[in-house]
Scaffold this motif. Structure first.
Motif, mmCIF file in Angstrom:
data_model
loop_
_atom_site.group_PDB
_atom_site.id
_atom_site.type_symbol
_atom_site.label_atom_id
_atom_site.label_comp_id
_atom_site.label_asym_id
_atom_site.label_seq_id
_atom_site.Cartn_x
_atom_site.Cartn_y
_atom_site.Cartn_z
ATOM 1 N N MET A 264 0.473 -1.382 -0.247
ATOM 2 C CA MET A 264 0.101 -0.220 -0.115
ATOM 3 C C MET A 264 1.028 1.470 -0.222
ATOM 4 O O MET A 264 1.517 1.074 0.834
ATOM 5 C CB MET A 264 -0.787 -0.014 1.406
ATOM 6 N N SER A 265 0.652 2.481 -0.870
ATOM 7 C CA SER A 265 1.807 3.674 -1.268
ATOM 8 C C SER A 265 1.155 4.855 0.307
ATOM 9 O O SER A 265 -0.341 4.318 0.247
ATOM 10 C CB SER A 265 1.537 3.997 -2.045
ATOM 11 N N LEU A 266 1.466 5.319 0.819
ATOM 12 C CA LEU A 266 1.477 6.673 1.319
ATOM 13 C C LEU A 266 0.234 7.487 0.831
ATOM 14 O O LEU A 266 -0.106 7.445 -0.459
ATOM 15 C CB LEU A 266 2.594 7.252 1.358
ATOM 16 N N ASP A 267 -0.658 7.731 1.572
ATOM 17 C CA ASP A 267 -1.532 8.038 1.271
ATOM 18 C C ASP A 267 -1.474 9.821 1.306
ATOM 19 O O ASP A 267 -0.352 10.161 1.781
ATOM 20 C CB ASP A 267 -2.714 8.051 1.979
ATOM 21 N N ARG A 268 -2.062 10.245 -0.004
ATOM 22 C CA ARG A 268 -1.495 12.130 -0.123
ATOM 23 C C ARG A 268 -1.586 12.775 1.300
ATOM 24 O O ARG A 268 -1.317 14.304 1.352
ATOM 25 C CB ARG A 268 -2.075 12.396 -1.088
ATOM 26 N N PHE A 269 -2.680 12.327 1.959
ATOM 27 C CA PHE A 269 -3.147 13.277 3.148
ATOM 28 C C PHE A 269 -2.685 12.719 4.829
ATOM 29 O O PHE A 269 -2.874 11.560 5.298
ATOM 30 C CB PHE A 269 -4.539 13.439 3.016
ATOM 31 N N TYR A 270 -1.764 13.366 5.025
ATOM 32 C CA TYR A 270 -1.068 12.949 6.440
ATOM 33 C C TYR A 270 -1.838 13.706 7.387
ATOM 34 O O TYR A 270 -0.866 14.909 8.097
ATOM 35 C CB TYR A 270 0.369 12.893 6.653
ATOM 36 N N PRO A 271 -2.727 13.193 8.570
ATOM 37 C CA PRO A 271 -3.073 14.354 9.217
ATOM 38 C C PRO A 271 -2.892 14.431 10.452
ATOM 39 O O PRO A 271 -2.101 13.199 10.965
ATOM 40 C CB PRO A 271 -4.992 14.183 9.306
ATOM 41 N N ILE A 272 -1.865 15.429 11.801
ATOM 42 C CA ILE A 272 -1.325 14.586 13.161
ATOM 43 C C ILE A 272 -2.496 15.272 14.109
ATOM 44 O O ILE A 272 -3.020 16.471 13.973
ATOM 45 C CB ILE A 272 0.083 15.332 12.623
ATOM 46 N N PHE A 273 -2.510 14.322 15.204
ATOM 47 C CA PHE A 273 -3.888 14.526 16.031
ATOM 48 C C PHE A 273 -2.418 14.032 17.453
ATOM 49 O O PHE A 273 -1.772 13.647 17.284
ATOM 50 C CB PHE A 273 -4.657 13.383 15.832
ATOM 51 N N ASP A 274 -3.189 15.001 18.607
ATOM 52 C CA ASP A 274 -2.904 14.673 20.116
ATOM 53 C C ASP A 274 -2.674 13.785 20.675
ATOM 54 O O ASP A 274 -2.691 14.339 21.803
ATOM 55 C CB ASP A 274 -2.361 16.141 20.282
ATOM 56 N N SER A 275 -4.421 12.999 20.493
ATOM 57 C CA SER A 275 -4.691 12.385 21.281
ATOM 58 C C SER A 275 -5.244 10.977 20.291
ATOM 59 O O SER A 275 -5.797 11.004 19.461
ATOM 60 C CB SER A 275 -5.856 12.392 22.330
ATOM 61 N N ALA A 276 -5.818 9.659 20.622
ATOM 62 C CA ALA A 276 -5.939 8.360 20.357
ATOM 63 C C ALA A 276 -7.731 9.151 20.341
ATOM 64 O O ALA A 276 -8.751 8.654 19.600
ATOM 65 C CB ALA A 276 -6.959 7.679 21.441
ATOM 66 N N ALA A 277 -8.241 10.260 20.830
ATOM 67 C CA ALA A 277 -9.356 10.176 20.816
ATOM 68 C C ALA A 277 -10.141 10.887 19.463
ATOM 69 O O ALA A 277 -11.574 10.680 19.052
ATOM 70 C CB ALA A 277 -10.233 11.347 22.393
ATOM 71 N N TRP A 278 -8.953 12.108 19.235
ATOM 72 C CA TRP A 278 -9.203 12.608 17.720
ATOM 73 C C TRP A 278 -9.189 11.892 16.988
ATOM 74 O O TRP A 278 -10.143 11.823 15.574
ATOM 75 C CB TRP A 278 -8.222 13.697 17.298
ATOM 76 N N ILE A 279 -8.208 10.615 16.906
ATOM 77 C CA ILE A 279 -7.740 9.837 15.862
ATOM 78 C C ILE A 279 -9.588 8.699 15.953
ATOM 79 O O ILE A 279 -9.858 8.346 15.051
ATOM 80 C CB ILE A 279 -7.207 8.767 16.354
ATOM 81 N N GLU A 280 -10.050 8.404 16.926
ATOM 82 C CA GLU A 280 -11.022 7.739 16.796
ATOM 83 C C GLU A 280 -12.790 8.415 16.665
ATOM 84 O O GLU A 280 -13.487 7.725 16.012
ATOM 85 C CB GLU A 280 -11.551 7.359 18.441
ATOM 86 N N LEU B 165 -4.228 6.966 7.154
ATOM 87 C CA LEU B 165 -3.002 7.870 6.918
ATOM 88 C C LEU B 165 -2.634 8.962 8.374
ATOM 89 O O LEU B 165 -2.612 9.821 8.184
ATOM 90 C CB LEU B 165 -1.466 8.466 5.844
ATOM 91 N N VAL B 166 -1.864 8.053 9.930
ATOM 92 C CA VAL B 166 -2.005 9.194 10.730
ATOM 93 C C VAL B 166 -1.330 8.749 10.757
ATOM 94 O O VAL B 166 -0.532 7.895 11.734
ATOM 95 C CB VAL B 166 -3.651 9.366 11.288
ATOM 96 N N GLN B 167 -1.024 10.500 12.118
ATOM 97 C CA GLN B 167 0.096 10.399 13.027
ATOM 98 C C GLN B 167 -0.656 10.715 14.421
ATOM 99 O O GLN B 167 -1.075 11.641 15.195
ATOM 100 C CB GLN B 167 1.406 11.748 12.517
#
Length: 209
Positions: free
Chosen positions: A1-17, A26-28
């Protein structure tokens, strides 16, 4: 799988959820100033969400916890590199992304054969105080010429409107933080980012995730 072109960064698992299930691939997770147990709990929660949604999760800084918890990607800043055991990271089979701001840092990063290089801030950012002024999209083109096929991430003050210029200058991926988390409707903003950065709006990115 290739790296997605959109890469958001969040400071908590709650944001990721909350936002990853909308289609983020793709998320950091970038946590600052937390104790070890909190960090591991957050990483574990984020990892579960990303496993369920088929999303590549990148852990910022906390390389030992990432190794212990079986993560696939780590992102390190230049200061993080001072203390990180990159041999242990590689031995664990973890892919590595590295922040850069000038040519000395780029040389240091490339010597480690990173799986991506990030350049920033491309535009002024309110995320954190930095000694680096805005780099501008022109510097993306310079980095692109020097790093070959290594994926290039544009970060810092990025918006949907600015993303096209970053791609045109050579970025493979655009990273967004406050453009989402400070938006009055983060869900709608993520959907707008996904629409703007997915085919047919984008070319095939470099790199494997």
């Amino acid at each position: 799988m290739s790296l997605d072109r959109f890469y958001p960064i969040f400071d908590s698992a709650a944001w990721i959820e909350r936002l990853v299930p909308l289609g983020i691939k793709l998320v950091q997770l970038r946590i600052k100033d937390a104790d070890d147990q909190t960090i591991r709990t957050e990483i574990s929660a984020a990892k579960e969400v990303c496993a369920r949604t088929g999303t590549t999760l990148v852990i910022n800084d906390y390389w030992q916890a990432a190794i212990d918890l079986g993560c696939d990607w780590i992102h390190l800043g230049q200061e993080d590199l001072d203390d990180a055991d990159t041999d242990a990271i590689r031995a664990a089979g973890i892919k590595l992304g590295i922040s850069t701001h000038d040519r000395a840092e780029l040389s240091r990063a490339m010597a480690l054969k990173p799986d991506y290089v990030a350049l920033g801030p491309i535009y002024p950012t309110i995320l954190k105080q930095m000694k680096w002024h805005e780099q501008g999209v022109e510097k993306l083109s310079k980095w692109r010429a020097e790093i070959g096929d290594t994926p290039l991430i544009a970060i810092g003050g990025m918006t949907i409107q600015r993303a096209a210029g970053a791609y045109d200058a050579g970025a493979d991926v655009v990273s967004a933080v406050t453009d989402i988390t400070l938006n009055a409707d983060p869900e709608a903003q993520v959907k707008a980012w996904l629409h703007a950065t997915r085919p047919p709006h984008s070319a095939t990115p470099r790199g494997d995730a």
